[in-house]
Design an enzyme around this catalytic site. Structure first.
Site, PDB file in Angstrom:
ATOM      1  N   PRO A 162       0.823  -1.221   0.000  1.00  0.00           N
ATOM      2  CA  PRO A 162       0.000   0.000   0.000  1.00  0.00           C
ATOM      3  C   PRO A 162       0.855   1.268   0.000  1.00  0.00           C
ATOM      4  O   PRO A 162       0.352   2.354  -0.296  1.00  0.00           O
ATOM      5  CB  PRO A 162      -0.805  -0.097   1.302  1.00  0.00           C
ATOM      6  CG  PRO A 162      -0.705  -1.512   1.741  1.00  0.00           C
ATOM      7  CD  PRO A 162       0.583  -2.042   1.200  1.00  0.00           C
ATOM      8  N   GLU A 210       1.256  -8.542   8.321  1.00  0.00           N
ATOM      9  CA  GLU A 210       1.282  -7.071   8.421  1.00  0.00           C
ATOM     10  C   GLU A 210       2.286  -6.466   7.449  1.00  0.00           C
ATOM     11  O   GLU A 210       2.496  -5.251   7.462  1.00  0.00           O
ATOM     12  CB  GLU A 210       1.606  -6.619   9.855  1.00  0.00           C
ATOM     13  CG  GLU A 210       0.712  -7.206  10.928  1.00  0.00           C
ATOM     14  CD  GLU A 210      -0.770  -7.122  10.604  1.00  0.00           C
ATOM     15  OE1 GLU A 210      -1.276  -6.009  10.400  1.00  0.00           O
ATOM     16  OE2 GLU A 210      -1.409  -8.202  10.557  1.00  0.00           O
ATOM     17  N   ARG A 261      -1.526  -8.242 -21.138  1.00  0.00           N
ATOM     18  CA  ARG A 261      -2.415  -7.958 -22.278  1.00  0.00           C
ATOM     19  C   ARG A 261      -1.809  -6.951 -23.253  1.00  0.00           C
ATOM     20  O   ARG A 261      -2.295  -6.797 -24.368  1.00  0.00           O
ATOM     21  CB  ARG A 261      -3.807  -7.534 -21.822  1.00  0.00           C
ATOM     22  CG  ARG A 261      -3.862  -6.211 -21.109  1.00  0.00           C
ATOM     23  CD  ARG A 261      -5.276  -5.913 -20.629  1.00  0.00           C
ATOM     24  NE  ARG A 261      -6.190  -5.545 -21.705  1.00  0.00           N
ATOM     25  CZ  ARG A 261      -6.160  -4.380 -22.342  1.00  0.00           C
ATOM     26  NH1 ARG A 261      -5.271  -3.474 -22.041  1.00  0.00           N
ATOM     27  NH2 ARG A 261      -7.038  -4.115 -23.299  1.00  0.00           N
ATOM     28  N   ASP A 267      -8.684   1.059 -26.730  1.00  0.00           N
ATOM     29  CA  ASP A 267      -9.250   1.096 -25.389  1.00  0.00           C
ATOM     30  C   ASP A 267      -8.927   2.388 -24.670  1.00  0.00           C
ATOM     31  O   ASP A 267      -7.940   3.046 -24.877  1.00  0.00           O
ATOM     32  CB  ASP A 267      -9.025  -0.202 -24.616  1.00  0.00           C
ATOM     33  CG  ASP A 267      -7.744  -0.277 -23.855  1.00  0.00           C
ATOM     34  OD1 ASP A 267      -7.576   0.557 -22.963  1.00  0.00           O
ATOM     35  OD2 ASP A 267      -6.961  -1.183 -24.161  1.00  0.00           O
TER      36      ASP A 267
END
Ligand code: JFE
Length: 256
Positions: free
Chosen positions: A92, A119, A157, A172
């Site tokens: 994060p 953690e 992709r 896209d």
């Protein structure tokens, strides 16, 4: 492209990469996916991969030794040219993942992903082993496996031959930095909800204009910050201008 993944749960990757487009890419030799169980690089009889945090606090932290040794084992098996080998830690605290980063990563021949759990991982892994730290968004997951799958999906992709057609890549939306136009398929009338007439007209110029307008309109409404970043042509700018004046008129009409 070669991808190595370090994880306590290698089986988590079997489903997403064992079917469909990615399975085909692997079977065709476009991609090689190597899973490494961090626990296999421990030396004690209990195969301890985690330990209590220094300084106290809840939960467990992944120990540095097995992670360093797993990466060193991978590096030992590849040539020196790969001194620049990206070692990506999912966390994060990483830089926010984006289509641009997917594009950058897709230009490498080899990537290594480290998936933490509990953690998190001992800080020395980020300081002295990882060359990149990536976050897939501002929410906390239970580990780095799902983020690794997200990043790998977005990267694979982009590789030539992985998707059926390369045209769909150019078309896209996030490639251009804008949202997508609405798509419809048969039936023409579903429960009274009709496909926009213009799409049935066969007039390709009109269709292209309508779609461009939808792209601009939706981006303006839902993600205005994307419009500011995008490189818009003169006609697009005019359309933004028209939509903004229309909207402020609507707002004024509502207010009066
Ligand atoms: C791990 C955890 C407590 C993390 C504040 C390893 N974008 C993104 N969200 N979540 C992750 C990435 C992620 C990645 C790796 C992870 C979450 N956790 C859980 C628990 C605090 C944490 O950091 C462990």
């Amino acid at each position: 492209m070669r991808i190595d993944i370090l994880t306590l749960f290698p089986q988590m990757f079997e489903v997403p990469f064992g079917f469909g487009i990615f399975k085909r890419a692997i079977d065709n030799g476009l991609v090689s996916l190597n899973l490494h169980n961090i626990r296999d690089y421990t030396h004690d009889k209990h195969h301890t991969a985690d330990d209590y945090p220094y300084g106290g606090g809840a939960g467990m932290v992944l120990k540095p030794e097995p992670i360093f040794e797993a990466v060193e084992a991978i590096k030992a098996g590849v040539k020196d040219e790969e001194a620049e080998l990206p070692i990506i830690l999912l966390t994060p605290q990483g830089r926010p993942f984006s289509q641009r980063i997917a594009g950058e990563l897709s230009r490498n021949r080899h990537l290594v992903f480290i998936c933490g759990h509990y953690e998190g991982v001992d800080e020395r892994v980020q300081e002295h082993l990882a060359t990149d730290e990536i976050s897939i968004g501002d929410y906390v997951l239970t580990g780095g496996e799902v983020p690794a799958m997200v990043v790998i999906d977005a990267v694979l992709r982009l590789l030539p031959g992985v998707l059926g057609s390369e045209d769909s890549l150019l078309e896209d939306s996030h490639a251009s930095g804008l949202l997508e136009y609405p798509q419809y398929t048969r039936p023409e009338d579903y429960r009274g909800w009709k496909v926009p007439e213009v799409l049935l007209s066969g007039n390709h110029a009109r269709i292209a204009k309508w779609r461009r307008e939808q792209i601009i309109r939706r981006t303006q409404e839902r993600r205005p910050e994307l419009l500011n970043k995008a490189n818009l042509g003169f006609e697009d700018e005019q359309m933004v201008e028209r939509l903004t004046t229309k909207r402020s008129q609507v707002n004024k009409d509502r207010e009066s």
